[in-house]
Motif scaffolding. Structure first.
Motif, PDB file in Angstrom:
ATOM      1  N   ASP A 119      45.761  27.089  27.541  1.00 28.20           N
ATOM      2  CA  ASP A 119      45.890  25.897  27.690  1.00 28.20           C
ATOM      3  C   ASP A 119      46.700  25.875  29.108  1.00 28.20           C
ATOM      4  O   ASP A 119      46.486  24.582  29.963  1.00 28.20           O
ATOM      5  N   VAL A 120      47.467  26.726  29.604  1.00 32.61           N
ATOM      6  CA  VAL A 120      48.119  26.850  30.952  1.00 32.61           C
ATOM      7  C   VAL A 120      47.949  28.093  31.479  1.00 32.61           C
ATOM      8  O   VAL A 120      48.271  29.240  30.773  1.00 32.61           O
ATOM      9  N   CYS A 121      47.408  28.222  32.929  1.00 36.51           N
ATOM     10  CA  CYS A 121      47.141  29.355  33.448  1.00 36.51           C
ATOM     11  C   CYS A 121      48.313  29.590  34.654  1.00 36.51           C
ATOM     12  O   CYS A 121      48.401  28.508  35.497  1.00 36.51           O
ATOM     13  N   ILE A 122      48.870  30.547  34.895  1.00 35.89           N
ATOM     14  CA  ILE A 122      49.892  30.719  36.013  1.00 35.89           C
ATOM     15  C   ILE A 122      49.586  31.945  36.797  1.00 35.89           C
ATOM     16  O   ILE A 122      49.381  32.990  36.399  1.00 35.89           O
ATOM     17  N   ASP A 123      49.400  31.622  38.023  1.00 32.15           N
ATOM     18  CA  ASP A 123      48.850  32.664  39.149  1.00 32.15           C
ATOM     19  C   ASP A 123      50.173  33.252  39.650  1.00 32.15           C
ATOM     20  O   ASP A 123      50.633  32.737  40.509  1.00 32.15           O
ATOM     21  N   GLN A 173      60.338  27.850  37.649  1.00 29.29           N
ATOM     22  CA  GLN A 173      59.482  26.834  38.190  1.00 29.29           C
ATOM     23  C   GLN A 173      58.034  26.846  37.886  1.00 29.29           C
ATOM     24  O   GLN A 173      57.184  25.717  37.754  1.00 29.29           O
ATOM     25  N   ALA A 174      57.411  27.980  37.930  1.00 28.73           N
ATOM     26  CA  ALA A 174      55.927  28.355  37.662  1.00 28.73           C
ATOM     27  C   ALA A 174      55.743  27.720  36.301  1.00 28.73           C
ATOM     28  O   ALA A 174      54.704  26.973  36.143  1.00 28.73           O
ATOM     29  N   ALA A 175      56.559  28.193  35.234  1.00 22.76           N
ATOM     30  CA  ALA A 175      56.437  27.897  33.886  1.00 22.76           C
ATOM     31  C   ALA A 175      56.531  26.040  33.946  1.00 22.76           C
ATOM     32  O   ALA A 175      55.871  25.442  33.056  1.00 22.76           O
ATOM     33  N   GLU A 176      57.512  25.598  34.273  1.00 23.05           N
ATOM     34  CA  GLU A 176      57.817  24.151  34.419  1.00 23.05           C
ATOM     35  C   GLU A 176      56.614  23.480  34.819  1.00 23.05           C
ATOM     36  O   GLU A 176      56.370  22.314  34.531  1.00 23.05           O
ATOM     37  N   MET A 177      56.379  23.708  35.905  1.00 27.31           N
ATOM     38  CA  MET A 177      55.183  22.926  36.810  1.00 27.31           C
ATOM     39  C   MET A 177      53.666  23.230  36.035  1.00 27.31           C
ATOM     40  O   MET A 177      52.868  22.436  36.237  1.00 27.31           O
ATOM     41  N   GLY A 178      53.799  24.248  35.129  1.00 25.49           N
ATOM     42  CA  GLY A 178      52.387  24.403  34.227  1.00 25.49           C
ATOM     43  C   GLY A 178      52.375  23.395  33.213  1.00 25.49           C
ATOM     44  O   GLY A 178      51.209  23.305  32.528  1.00 25.49           O
ATOM     45  N   GLY A 179      53.557  22.746  32.907  1.00 28.53           N
ATOM     46  CA  GLY A 179      53.348  21.606  31.945  1.00 28.53           C
ATOM     47  C   GLY A 179      52.965  22.015  30.457  1.00 28.53           C
ATOM     48  O   GLY A 179      52.581  21.555  29.577  1.00 28.53           O
ATOM     49  N   ILE A 231      56.572  38.354  35.634  1.00 25.21           N
ATOM     50  CA  ILE A 231      57.382  38.554  34.261  1.00 25.21           C
ATOM     51  C   ILE A 231      58.324  37.559  34.221  1.00 25.21           C
ATOM     52  O   ILE A 231      58.273  37.226  32.711  1.00 25.21           O
ATOM     53  N   MET A 232      58.927  37.103  35.139  1.00 25.11           N
ATOM     54  CA  MET A 232      59.958  35.836  34.825  1.00 25.11           C
ATOM     55  C   MET A 232      59.152  34.659  34.482  1.00 25.11           C
ATOM     56  O   MET A 232      59.915  33.812  33.683  1.00 25.11           O
ATOM     57  N   ALA A 233      57.985  34.414  34.962  1.00 22.71           N
ATOM     58  CA  ALA A 233      57.292  33.199  34.431  1.00 22.71           C
ATOM     59  C   ALA A 233      56.714  33.528  33.029  1.00 22.71           C
ATOM     60  O   ALA A 233      57.006  32.403  32.407  1.00 22.71           O
ATOM     61  N   VAL A 276      64.032  35.163  42.301  1.00 18.69           N
ATOM     62  CA  VAL A 276      63.161  35.526  41.315  1.00 18.69           C
ATOM     63  C   VAL A 276      62.954  34.767  40.132  1.00 18.69           C
ATOM     64  O   VAL A 276      61.940  34.322  39.735  1.00 18.69           O
ATOM     65  N   VAL A 277      64.301  34.483  39.521  1.00 19.39           N
ATOM     66  CA  VAL A 277      64.234  33.749  38.136  1.00 19.39           C
ATOM     67  C   VAL A 277      63.940  32.394  38.392  1.00 19.39           C
ATOM     68  O   VAL A 277      62.951  31.761  37.730  1.00 19.39           O
TER      69      VAL A 277
END
Length: 283
Positions: free
Chosen positions: A249-253, A168-174, A191-193, A162-163
């Motif tokens: 600026d950044v969207c995470i699905d 990684q989602a946040a990191e890959m979002g740049g 929630i973790m993102a 989970v973490v």
């Protein structure tokens, strides 16, 4: 030992299974102390993952105590309480040397595009997972990590999937300093993102969902803005307005592949599941 047993789409049982054994000098046998049911397990349960075979044991998020090790295992010892990442990686191939453990070239003989994953179909190697009392853990010098004595196992088990997935989602979002980040979906990964997004210095983190208790938890835990899209006439217009018409600026699905769509999508999905069930019945 008791283990979860897959019997076909929408059918699982708890059954007695033989104890796992050391099959390779780098194997370990782990007695499970915590195990999770991931949202991804629902894809298996619903019959949506190719080559999910009857008799499989799911579970790719677990912690446990090392009960036995192969003669070449040096990273952990009997009695260690470990968290086990969901990837199964050899640590020696070209991909592992680059840190691309999910693409390990040695752990999955069933495919070349993905490495082995605990309890996630024969497409991911056919390994039994952690929804059982004991698990065989291959490459025990690479994956299992000893849990610090001051860490609660309930927290440690979140580090198995989970973490790191949210991070990684946040990191890959740049994400860059001062950015506005919008996360769609306030489930565990969303929630973790949202929480991990703060590591990268944004000015705002917004999470969107339609389940109020999840939004309330996300607002308190991830210290972000939380909004219910059902209270909006148009979520796109809302996000434009709240960002001075610049947008995010950044969207995470983080909604997932089985989100409810329109009636046609629901119907075709049910037809697919019926076909999968018929195929299973013929086996």
């Amino acid at each position: 030992m008791l283990a979860m047993n897959y019997r076909g789409p929408y059918r699982v049982r708890t059954v007695e299974r033989p104890m796992p054994e050391i099959l390779h000098p780098e194997d370990a046998i782990v007695r499970v102390t915590r195990t999770c049911i991931c949202g991804s397990d629902l894809h298996l349960y619903h019959g949506m993952v190719p080559d999910t075979r009857v008799g499989s044991t799911f579970g790719h998020e677990f912690t446990g105590v090392v009960e036995e090790v192969g003669p070449l295992v040096t990273n952990v010892k009997v009695g260690d309480h470990v968290l086990v990442p969901f990837n199964i990686a050899c640590g020696k191939c070209n991909f592992c040397k680059q840190g691309l453990y999910g693409n390990c070239h040695e752990s999955n003989t069933m495919a070349t595009a993905v490495g082995g994953i605990f309890g996630y179909s024969h497409t991911a190697g056919g390994f039994d997972g952690g929804q059982a009392e004991y698990v065989r853990v291959p490459y025990a010098n690479v994956g299992p990590t000893v849990i610090p004595p001051d860490m609660d196992p309930d927290d440690a088990v979140l580090l198995t999937d989970v973490v790191p997935t949210g991070y990684q989602a946040a990191e890959m979002g740049g994400i860059k300093e001062g950015d506005t980040v919008v996360v769609f979906g306030a489930g565990p990964i969303g929630i973790m993102a949202a929480r991990c997004a703060w590591f990268f210095g944004p000015s705002r983190v917004i999470i969107i969902d339609h389940v109020d208790y999840r939004l309330e938890f996300a607002k308190n835990y991830a210290k972000c803005e939380a909004y219910n899209f059902k209270s909006m006439d148009d979520p796109v217009v809302f996000l434009k307005k709240t960002t001075d018409w610049y947008g995010a600026d950044v969207c995470i699905d983080c909604v997932g592949c089985e989100a409810e769509g329109n009636a046609l999508q629901t119907f075709t999905g049910k037809v697919t599941l019926m076909q999968a069930g018929a195929a299973t019945a013929l086996q």
